[in-house]
Design a protein around this motif. Sequence first.
Motif, PDB file in Angstrom:
ATOM      1  N   ALA A 225      -9.817  13.639  -2.343  1.00 35.51           N
ATOM      2  CA  ALA A 225      -8.516  13.554  -2.446  1.00 35.51           C
ATOM      3  C   ALA A 225      -7.909  13.675  -1.087  1.00 35.51           C
ATOM      4  O   ALA A 225      -7.297  13.141  -0.542  1.00 35.51           O
ATOM      5  CB  ALA A 225      -7.835  13.463  -3.781  1.00 35.51           C
ATOM      6  N   LEU A 226      -7.999  15.310  -1.000  1.00 34.53           N
ATOM      7  CA  LEU A 226      -7.206  16.050  -0.062  1.00 34.53           C
ATOM      8  C   LEU A 226      -8.847  16.511   0.835  1.00 34.53           C
ATOM      9  O   LEU A 226      -8.796  17.730   0.557  1.00 34.53           O
ATOM     10  CB  LEU A 226      -6.137  16.556  -0.327  1.00 34.53           C
TER      11      LEU A 226
ATOM     12  N   PRO B 190      -5.635  10.793   1.014  1.00 38.77           N
ATOM     13  CA  PRO B 190      -7.060  10.481   0.254  1.00 38.77           C
ATOM     14  C   PRO B 190      -8.258   8.985   1.137  1.00 38.77           C
ATOM     15  O   PRO B 190      -7.504   8.506   1.751  1.00 38.77           O
ATOM     16  CB  PRO B 190      -7.205  10.235  -1.154  1.00 38.77           C
ATOM     17  N   ASP B 191      -9.550   9.542   0.913  1.00 36.19           N
ATOM     18  CA  ASP B 191     -10.073   7.916   1.502  1.00 36.19           C
ATOM     19  C   ASP B 191      -9.742   6.882   0.937  1.00 36.19           C
ATOM     20  O   ASP B 191      -9.493   7.473  -0.716  1.00 36.19           O
ATOM     21  CB  ASP B 191     -11.914   8.475   1.306  1.00 36.19           C
ATOM     22  N   TRP B 192     -10.035   5.791   0.854  1.00 34.29           N
ATOM     23  CA  TRP B 192      -9.870   4.800   0.130  1.00 34.29           C
ATOM     24  C   TRP B 192     -10.768   4.791  -1.217  1.00 34.29           C
ATOM     25  O   TRP B 192      -9.864   3.940  -1.737  1.00 34.29           O
ATOM     26  CB  TRP B 192     -10.525   3.153   0.983  1.00 34.29           C
ATOM     27  N   LYS B 193     -12.167   4.938  -1.451  1.00 31.36           N
ATOM     28  CA  LYS B 193     -12.473   5.288  -2.903  1.00 31.36           C
ATOM     29  C   LYS B 193     -11.860   5.771  -3.336  1.00 31.36           C
ATOM     30  O   LYS B 193     -11.189   5.556  -4.903  1.00 31.36           O
ATOM     31  CB  LYS B 193     -14.029   5.657  -3.168  1.00 31.36           C
ATOM     32  N   THR B 194     -11.606   7.240  -3.675  1.00 30.01           N
ATOM     33  CA  THR B 194     -10.480   8.113  -4.040  1.00 30.01           C
ATOM     34  C   THR B 194      -8.933   7.891  -4.865  1.00 30.01           C
ATOM     35  O   THR B 194      -8.164   7.771  -5.322  1.00 30.01           O
ATOM     36  CB  THR B 194      -9.819   9.561  -3.529  1.00 30.01           C
TER      37      THR B 194
ATOM     38  N   VAL C 115      -1.619  10.918  -6.294  1.00 29.34           N
ATOM     39  CA  VAL C 115      -2.526  11.972  -5.849  1.00 29.34           C
ATOM     40  C   VAL C 115      -1.591  13.409  -5.339  1.00 29.34           C
ATOM     41  O   VAL C 115      -2.336  14.493  -6.120  1.00 29.34           O
ATOM     42  CB  VAL C 115      -3.005  11.600  -4.461  1.00 29.34           C
ATOM     43  N   GLU C 116      -0.603  13.203  -5.119  1.00 32.48           N
ATOM     44  CA  GLU C 116       0.229  15.162  -4.651  1.00 32.48           C
ATOM     45  C   GLU C 116       0.635  15.355  -6.080  1.00 32.48           C
ATOM     46  O   GLU C 116       0.604  16.572  -6.378  1.00 32.48           O
ATOM     47  CB  GLU C 116       1.741  14.615  -4.092  1.00 32.48           C
ATOM     48  N   ARG C 117       1.618  14.362  -7.468  1.00 38.34           N
ATOM     49  CA  ARG C 117       1.466  14.799  -8.440  1.00 38.34           C
ATOM     50  C   ARG C 117       0.572  15.691  -9.034  1.00 38.34           C
ATOM     51  O   ARG C 117       0.599  16.548 -10.296  1.00 38.34           O
ATOM     52  CB  ARG C 117       1.624  13.776  -9.285  1.00 38.34           C
ATOM     53  N   PHE C 118      -0.850  14.792  -9.550  1.00 41.14           N
ATOM     54  CA  PHE C 118      -1.898  15.036  -9.910  1.00 41.14           C
ATOM     55  C   PHE C 118      -2.407  16.128  -9.656  1.00 41.14           C
ATOM     56  O   PHE C 118      -2.922  17.246 -10.976  1.00 41.14           O
ATOM     57  CB  PHE C 118      -3.261  14.169  -9.547  1.00 41.14           C
ATOM     58  N   PHE C 119      -2.115  16.766  -8.175  1.00 38.78           N
ATOM     59  CA  PHE C 119      -3.099  17.910  -7.810  1.00 38.78           C
ATOM     60  C   PHE C 119      -1.954  19.605  -8.040  1.00 38.78           C
ATOM     61  O   PHE C 119      -2.205  20.282  -8.579  1.00 38.78           O
ATOM     62  CB  PHE C 119      -3.788  17.996  -6.474  1.00 38.78           C
ATOM     63  N   TYR C 120      -0.949  18.629  -8.460  1.00 40.82           N
ATOM     64  CA  TYR C 120      -0.036  19.687  -9.044  1.00 40.82           C
ATOM     65  C   TYR C 120      -0.747  19.575 -10.469  1.00 40.82           C
ATOM     66  O   TYR C 120      -0.004  21.383 -10.529  1.00 40.82           O
ATOM     67  CB  TYR C 120       2.000  18.560  -8.149  1.00 40.82           C
TER      68      TYR C 120
END
Length: 178
Positions: free
Chosen positions: A72-73, A86-90, A101-106
């Motif tokens: 992702a990052l 992130p890349d397109w697949k992610t 994405v940011e919240r998921f990793f937060y």
Amino acid sequence: MVKNQLKTLMLWVIAVVVLMYMAQCHIFKTVWSENELIIARQNRHLQEKLNAAEIDKFIRLWPQYKELKLKALPNKSLSITEKQTPDWKTKIWFVYHQQDVERFFYVRQRLEELLRKIAIKRNASAVIKQMQENQNELARDMVEQHERRIASLHLNEQEVALIIEREEDLKQLFRLYP
């Protein structure tokens, strides 16, 4: 005559293929934008503290994310100034699961931090309990030091209760999918 009919048929086939392709792109863009709107709506109600639904969703999605080996990052820093994409697949995976994405990793970072702080609090509480039996000055100093350490953790009791309920699952999750 046959040549004209074949030419007409070919044009119809090409037209149908182009229309189907355009419709497919339109459907994809519609679903994509709809899910991004859902993610934006969810983000408006988010707080620093985690809630039960968010933790449970993370527990359900983290193994999938790790098993697919998505990236992702580019780096692990969650910087406010540097927007990382992130890349397109992610990105497709996150949009499909209606996750930011940011919240998921937060959430991941916060869960790991809370698990660590809960362990520190338990250890400090155990030391305090042991030292309270002794009445010498060194024991009192250690009790005060560990009480200050617990106070410096700044734990929210509701959030801690949610984590403690799921503590074994979370530890197992991070052991299996680091």
